[in-house]
Design an enzyme around this catalytic site. Structure first.
Site, short mmCIF file in Angstrom:
data_model
loop_
_atom_site.label_atom_id
_atom_site.label_comp_id
_atom_site.label_asym_id
_atom_site.label_seq_id
_atom_site.Cartn_x
_atom_site.Cartn_y
_atom_site.Cartn_z
N GLU A 127 -7.60 -0.88 5.47
CA GLU A 127 -6.72 -1.18 4.34
C GLU A 127 -6.85 -2.69 4.14
O GLU A 127 -6.57 -3.46 5.06
CB GLU A 127 -5.29 -0.78 4.71
CG GLU A 127 -4.35 -0.62 3.57
CD GLU A 127 -4.74 0.44 2.56
OE1 GLU A 127 -4.31 0.30 1.41
OE2 GLU A 127 -5.49 1.39 2.89
N ASP A 176 4.99 -8.54 0.25
CA ASP A 176 4.50 -9.03 1.53
C ASP A 176 5.54 -9.91 2.21
O ASP A 176 6.16 -10.76 1.58
CB ASP A 176 3.21 -9.84 1.34
CG ASP A 176 2.09 -8.99 0.77
OD1 ASP A 176 2.12 -7.77 1.01
OD2 ASP A 176 1.20 -9.53 0.10
#
Length: 268
Positions: free
Chosen positions: A49, A60
């Site tokens: 990924e 994030d």
């Protein structure tokens, strides 16, 4: 796209789950990034990924934001990321490669052009983190035109309608969220997700991989025990890169030492 199907078939035969690491492409520089990816695969990663550095990463946590900043500092561009993806694919012809990214990067290139480029370099799936299922039509249609699996996030509070949509539109795998919020190994994955996994299976969704806060082998085992097809670990891996930023060889050794027990935990 077919690489996911054959991976899950093989893993099922071997009674194993998938261990999937996440890293940001180009962190801490192109050359070391390629070595990191080779190391992850050699240590037992079943799929990859990968993030493309982006200036405003909403979902994030600080660890992955720092990875993005390091890649930017090294002068890494999206165009270079696609060159790196082509190199990874040449070297590792069978491993599924997924991108985890943001819509702006897709829009910058043009939706169709973006997925065409993915197909060209051998990317198997794309998860656009800031596009909800109900707005995903142009993305998933372009993805399928170019044999790229559109990946959808299944949040812990998903209702029945959302589960049906994810099952209907998603391909490759389903990204099963351990909890809401931003990514990070500090926030350990909590509740078992048996009920969601059962529903996804009932609606014939792509196999669920549990992500967010996966930083220890016992969590990988718990995800698989709850019925997930495997687990994705990002922040914990990116943290290792950060800790050994000035010692490239030590970094690779530490990554190997982290991935091996994580993969071992997928074996029943």
């Amino acid at each position: 796209m077919e690489r996911y199907e054959s991976l899950f078939t093989q893993l099922k035969e071997r009674k194993e789950g998938a261990f999937v690491p996440f890293v940001t492409l180009g962190d801490p520089g192109i050359e070391q990034s390629l070595k990191i990816i080779d190391t992850l695969i050699e240590a037992g990663a079943d799929a990859l990924e990968l993030g493309i550095p982006f200036s405003d990463p909403l979902a994030d946590g600080p660890t992955i934001q720092n990875a993005t900043l390091r890649a930017f500092a090294a002068g890494v561009t999206p165009a270079q990321c696609f060159e790196v993806l082509a190199l990874i694919r040449q070297k590792h012809p069978t491993i599924p490669i997924g991108l985890l990214m943001y819509a702006n990067l897709v829009f910058n290139k043009g939706i169709d052009e973006f997925y065409a480029e993915c197909e060209k370099v051998g990317v198997d799936s794309v998860l656009v983190a800031d596009v909800p299922v109900e707005e995903s039509a142009p993305f998933r249609q372009a993805a399928l035109r170019h044999n790229v699996a559109p990946i959808f996030i299944c949040p812990p509070n998903a209702d029945d309608d959302l589960l049906r949509q994810i099952a209907s539109y998603g391909r490759g795998y389903t990204y099963l969220l351990s909890r809401a919020g931003v990514t990070g190994a500090e926030n350990r994955a909590a509740l078992p997700l048996n009920h969601l996994v059962a529903k996804l299976k009932e609606y014939n969704a792509a196999p669920p991989l549990q992500g967010f806060g996966i930083s220890a082998p016992d969590q990988v085992k718990a995800a698989i025990d709850a019925g997930a097809a495997g687990a994705i670990s990002g922040s914990a891996i990116v943290k290792i890169i950060e800790q050994h930023i000035n010692e490239p060889e030590k970094m690779l050794a530490a990554l190997k030492a982290f991935v091996q027990p994580m993969k071992a935990a997928t074996r029943s």
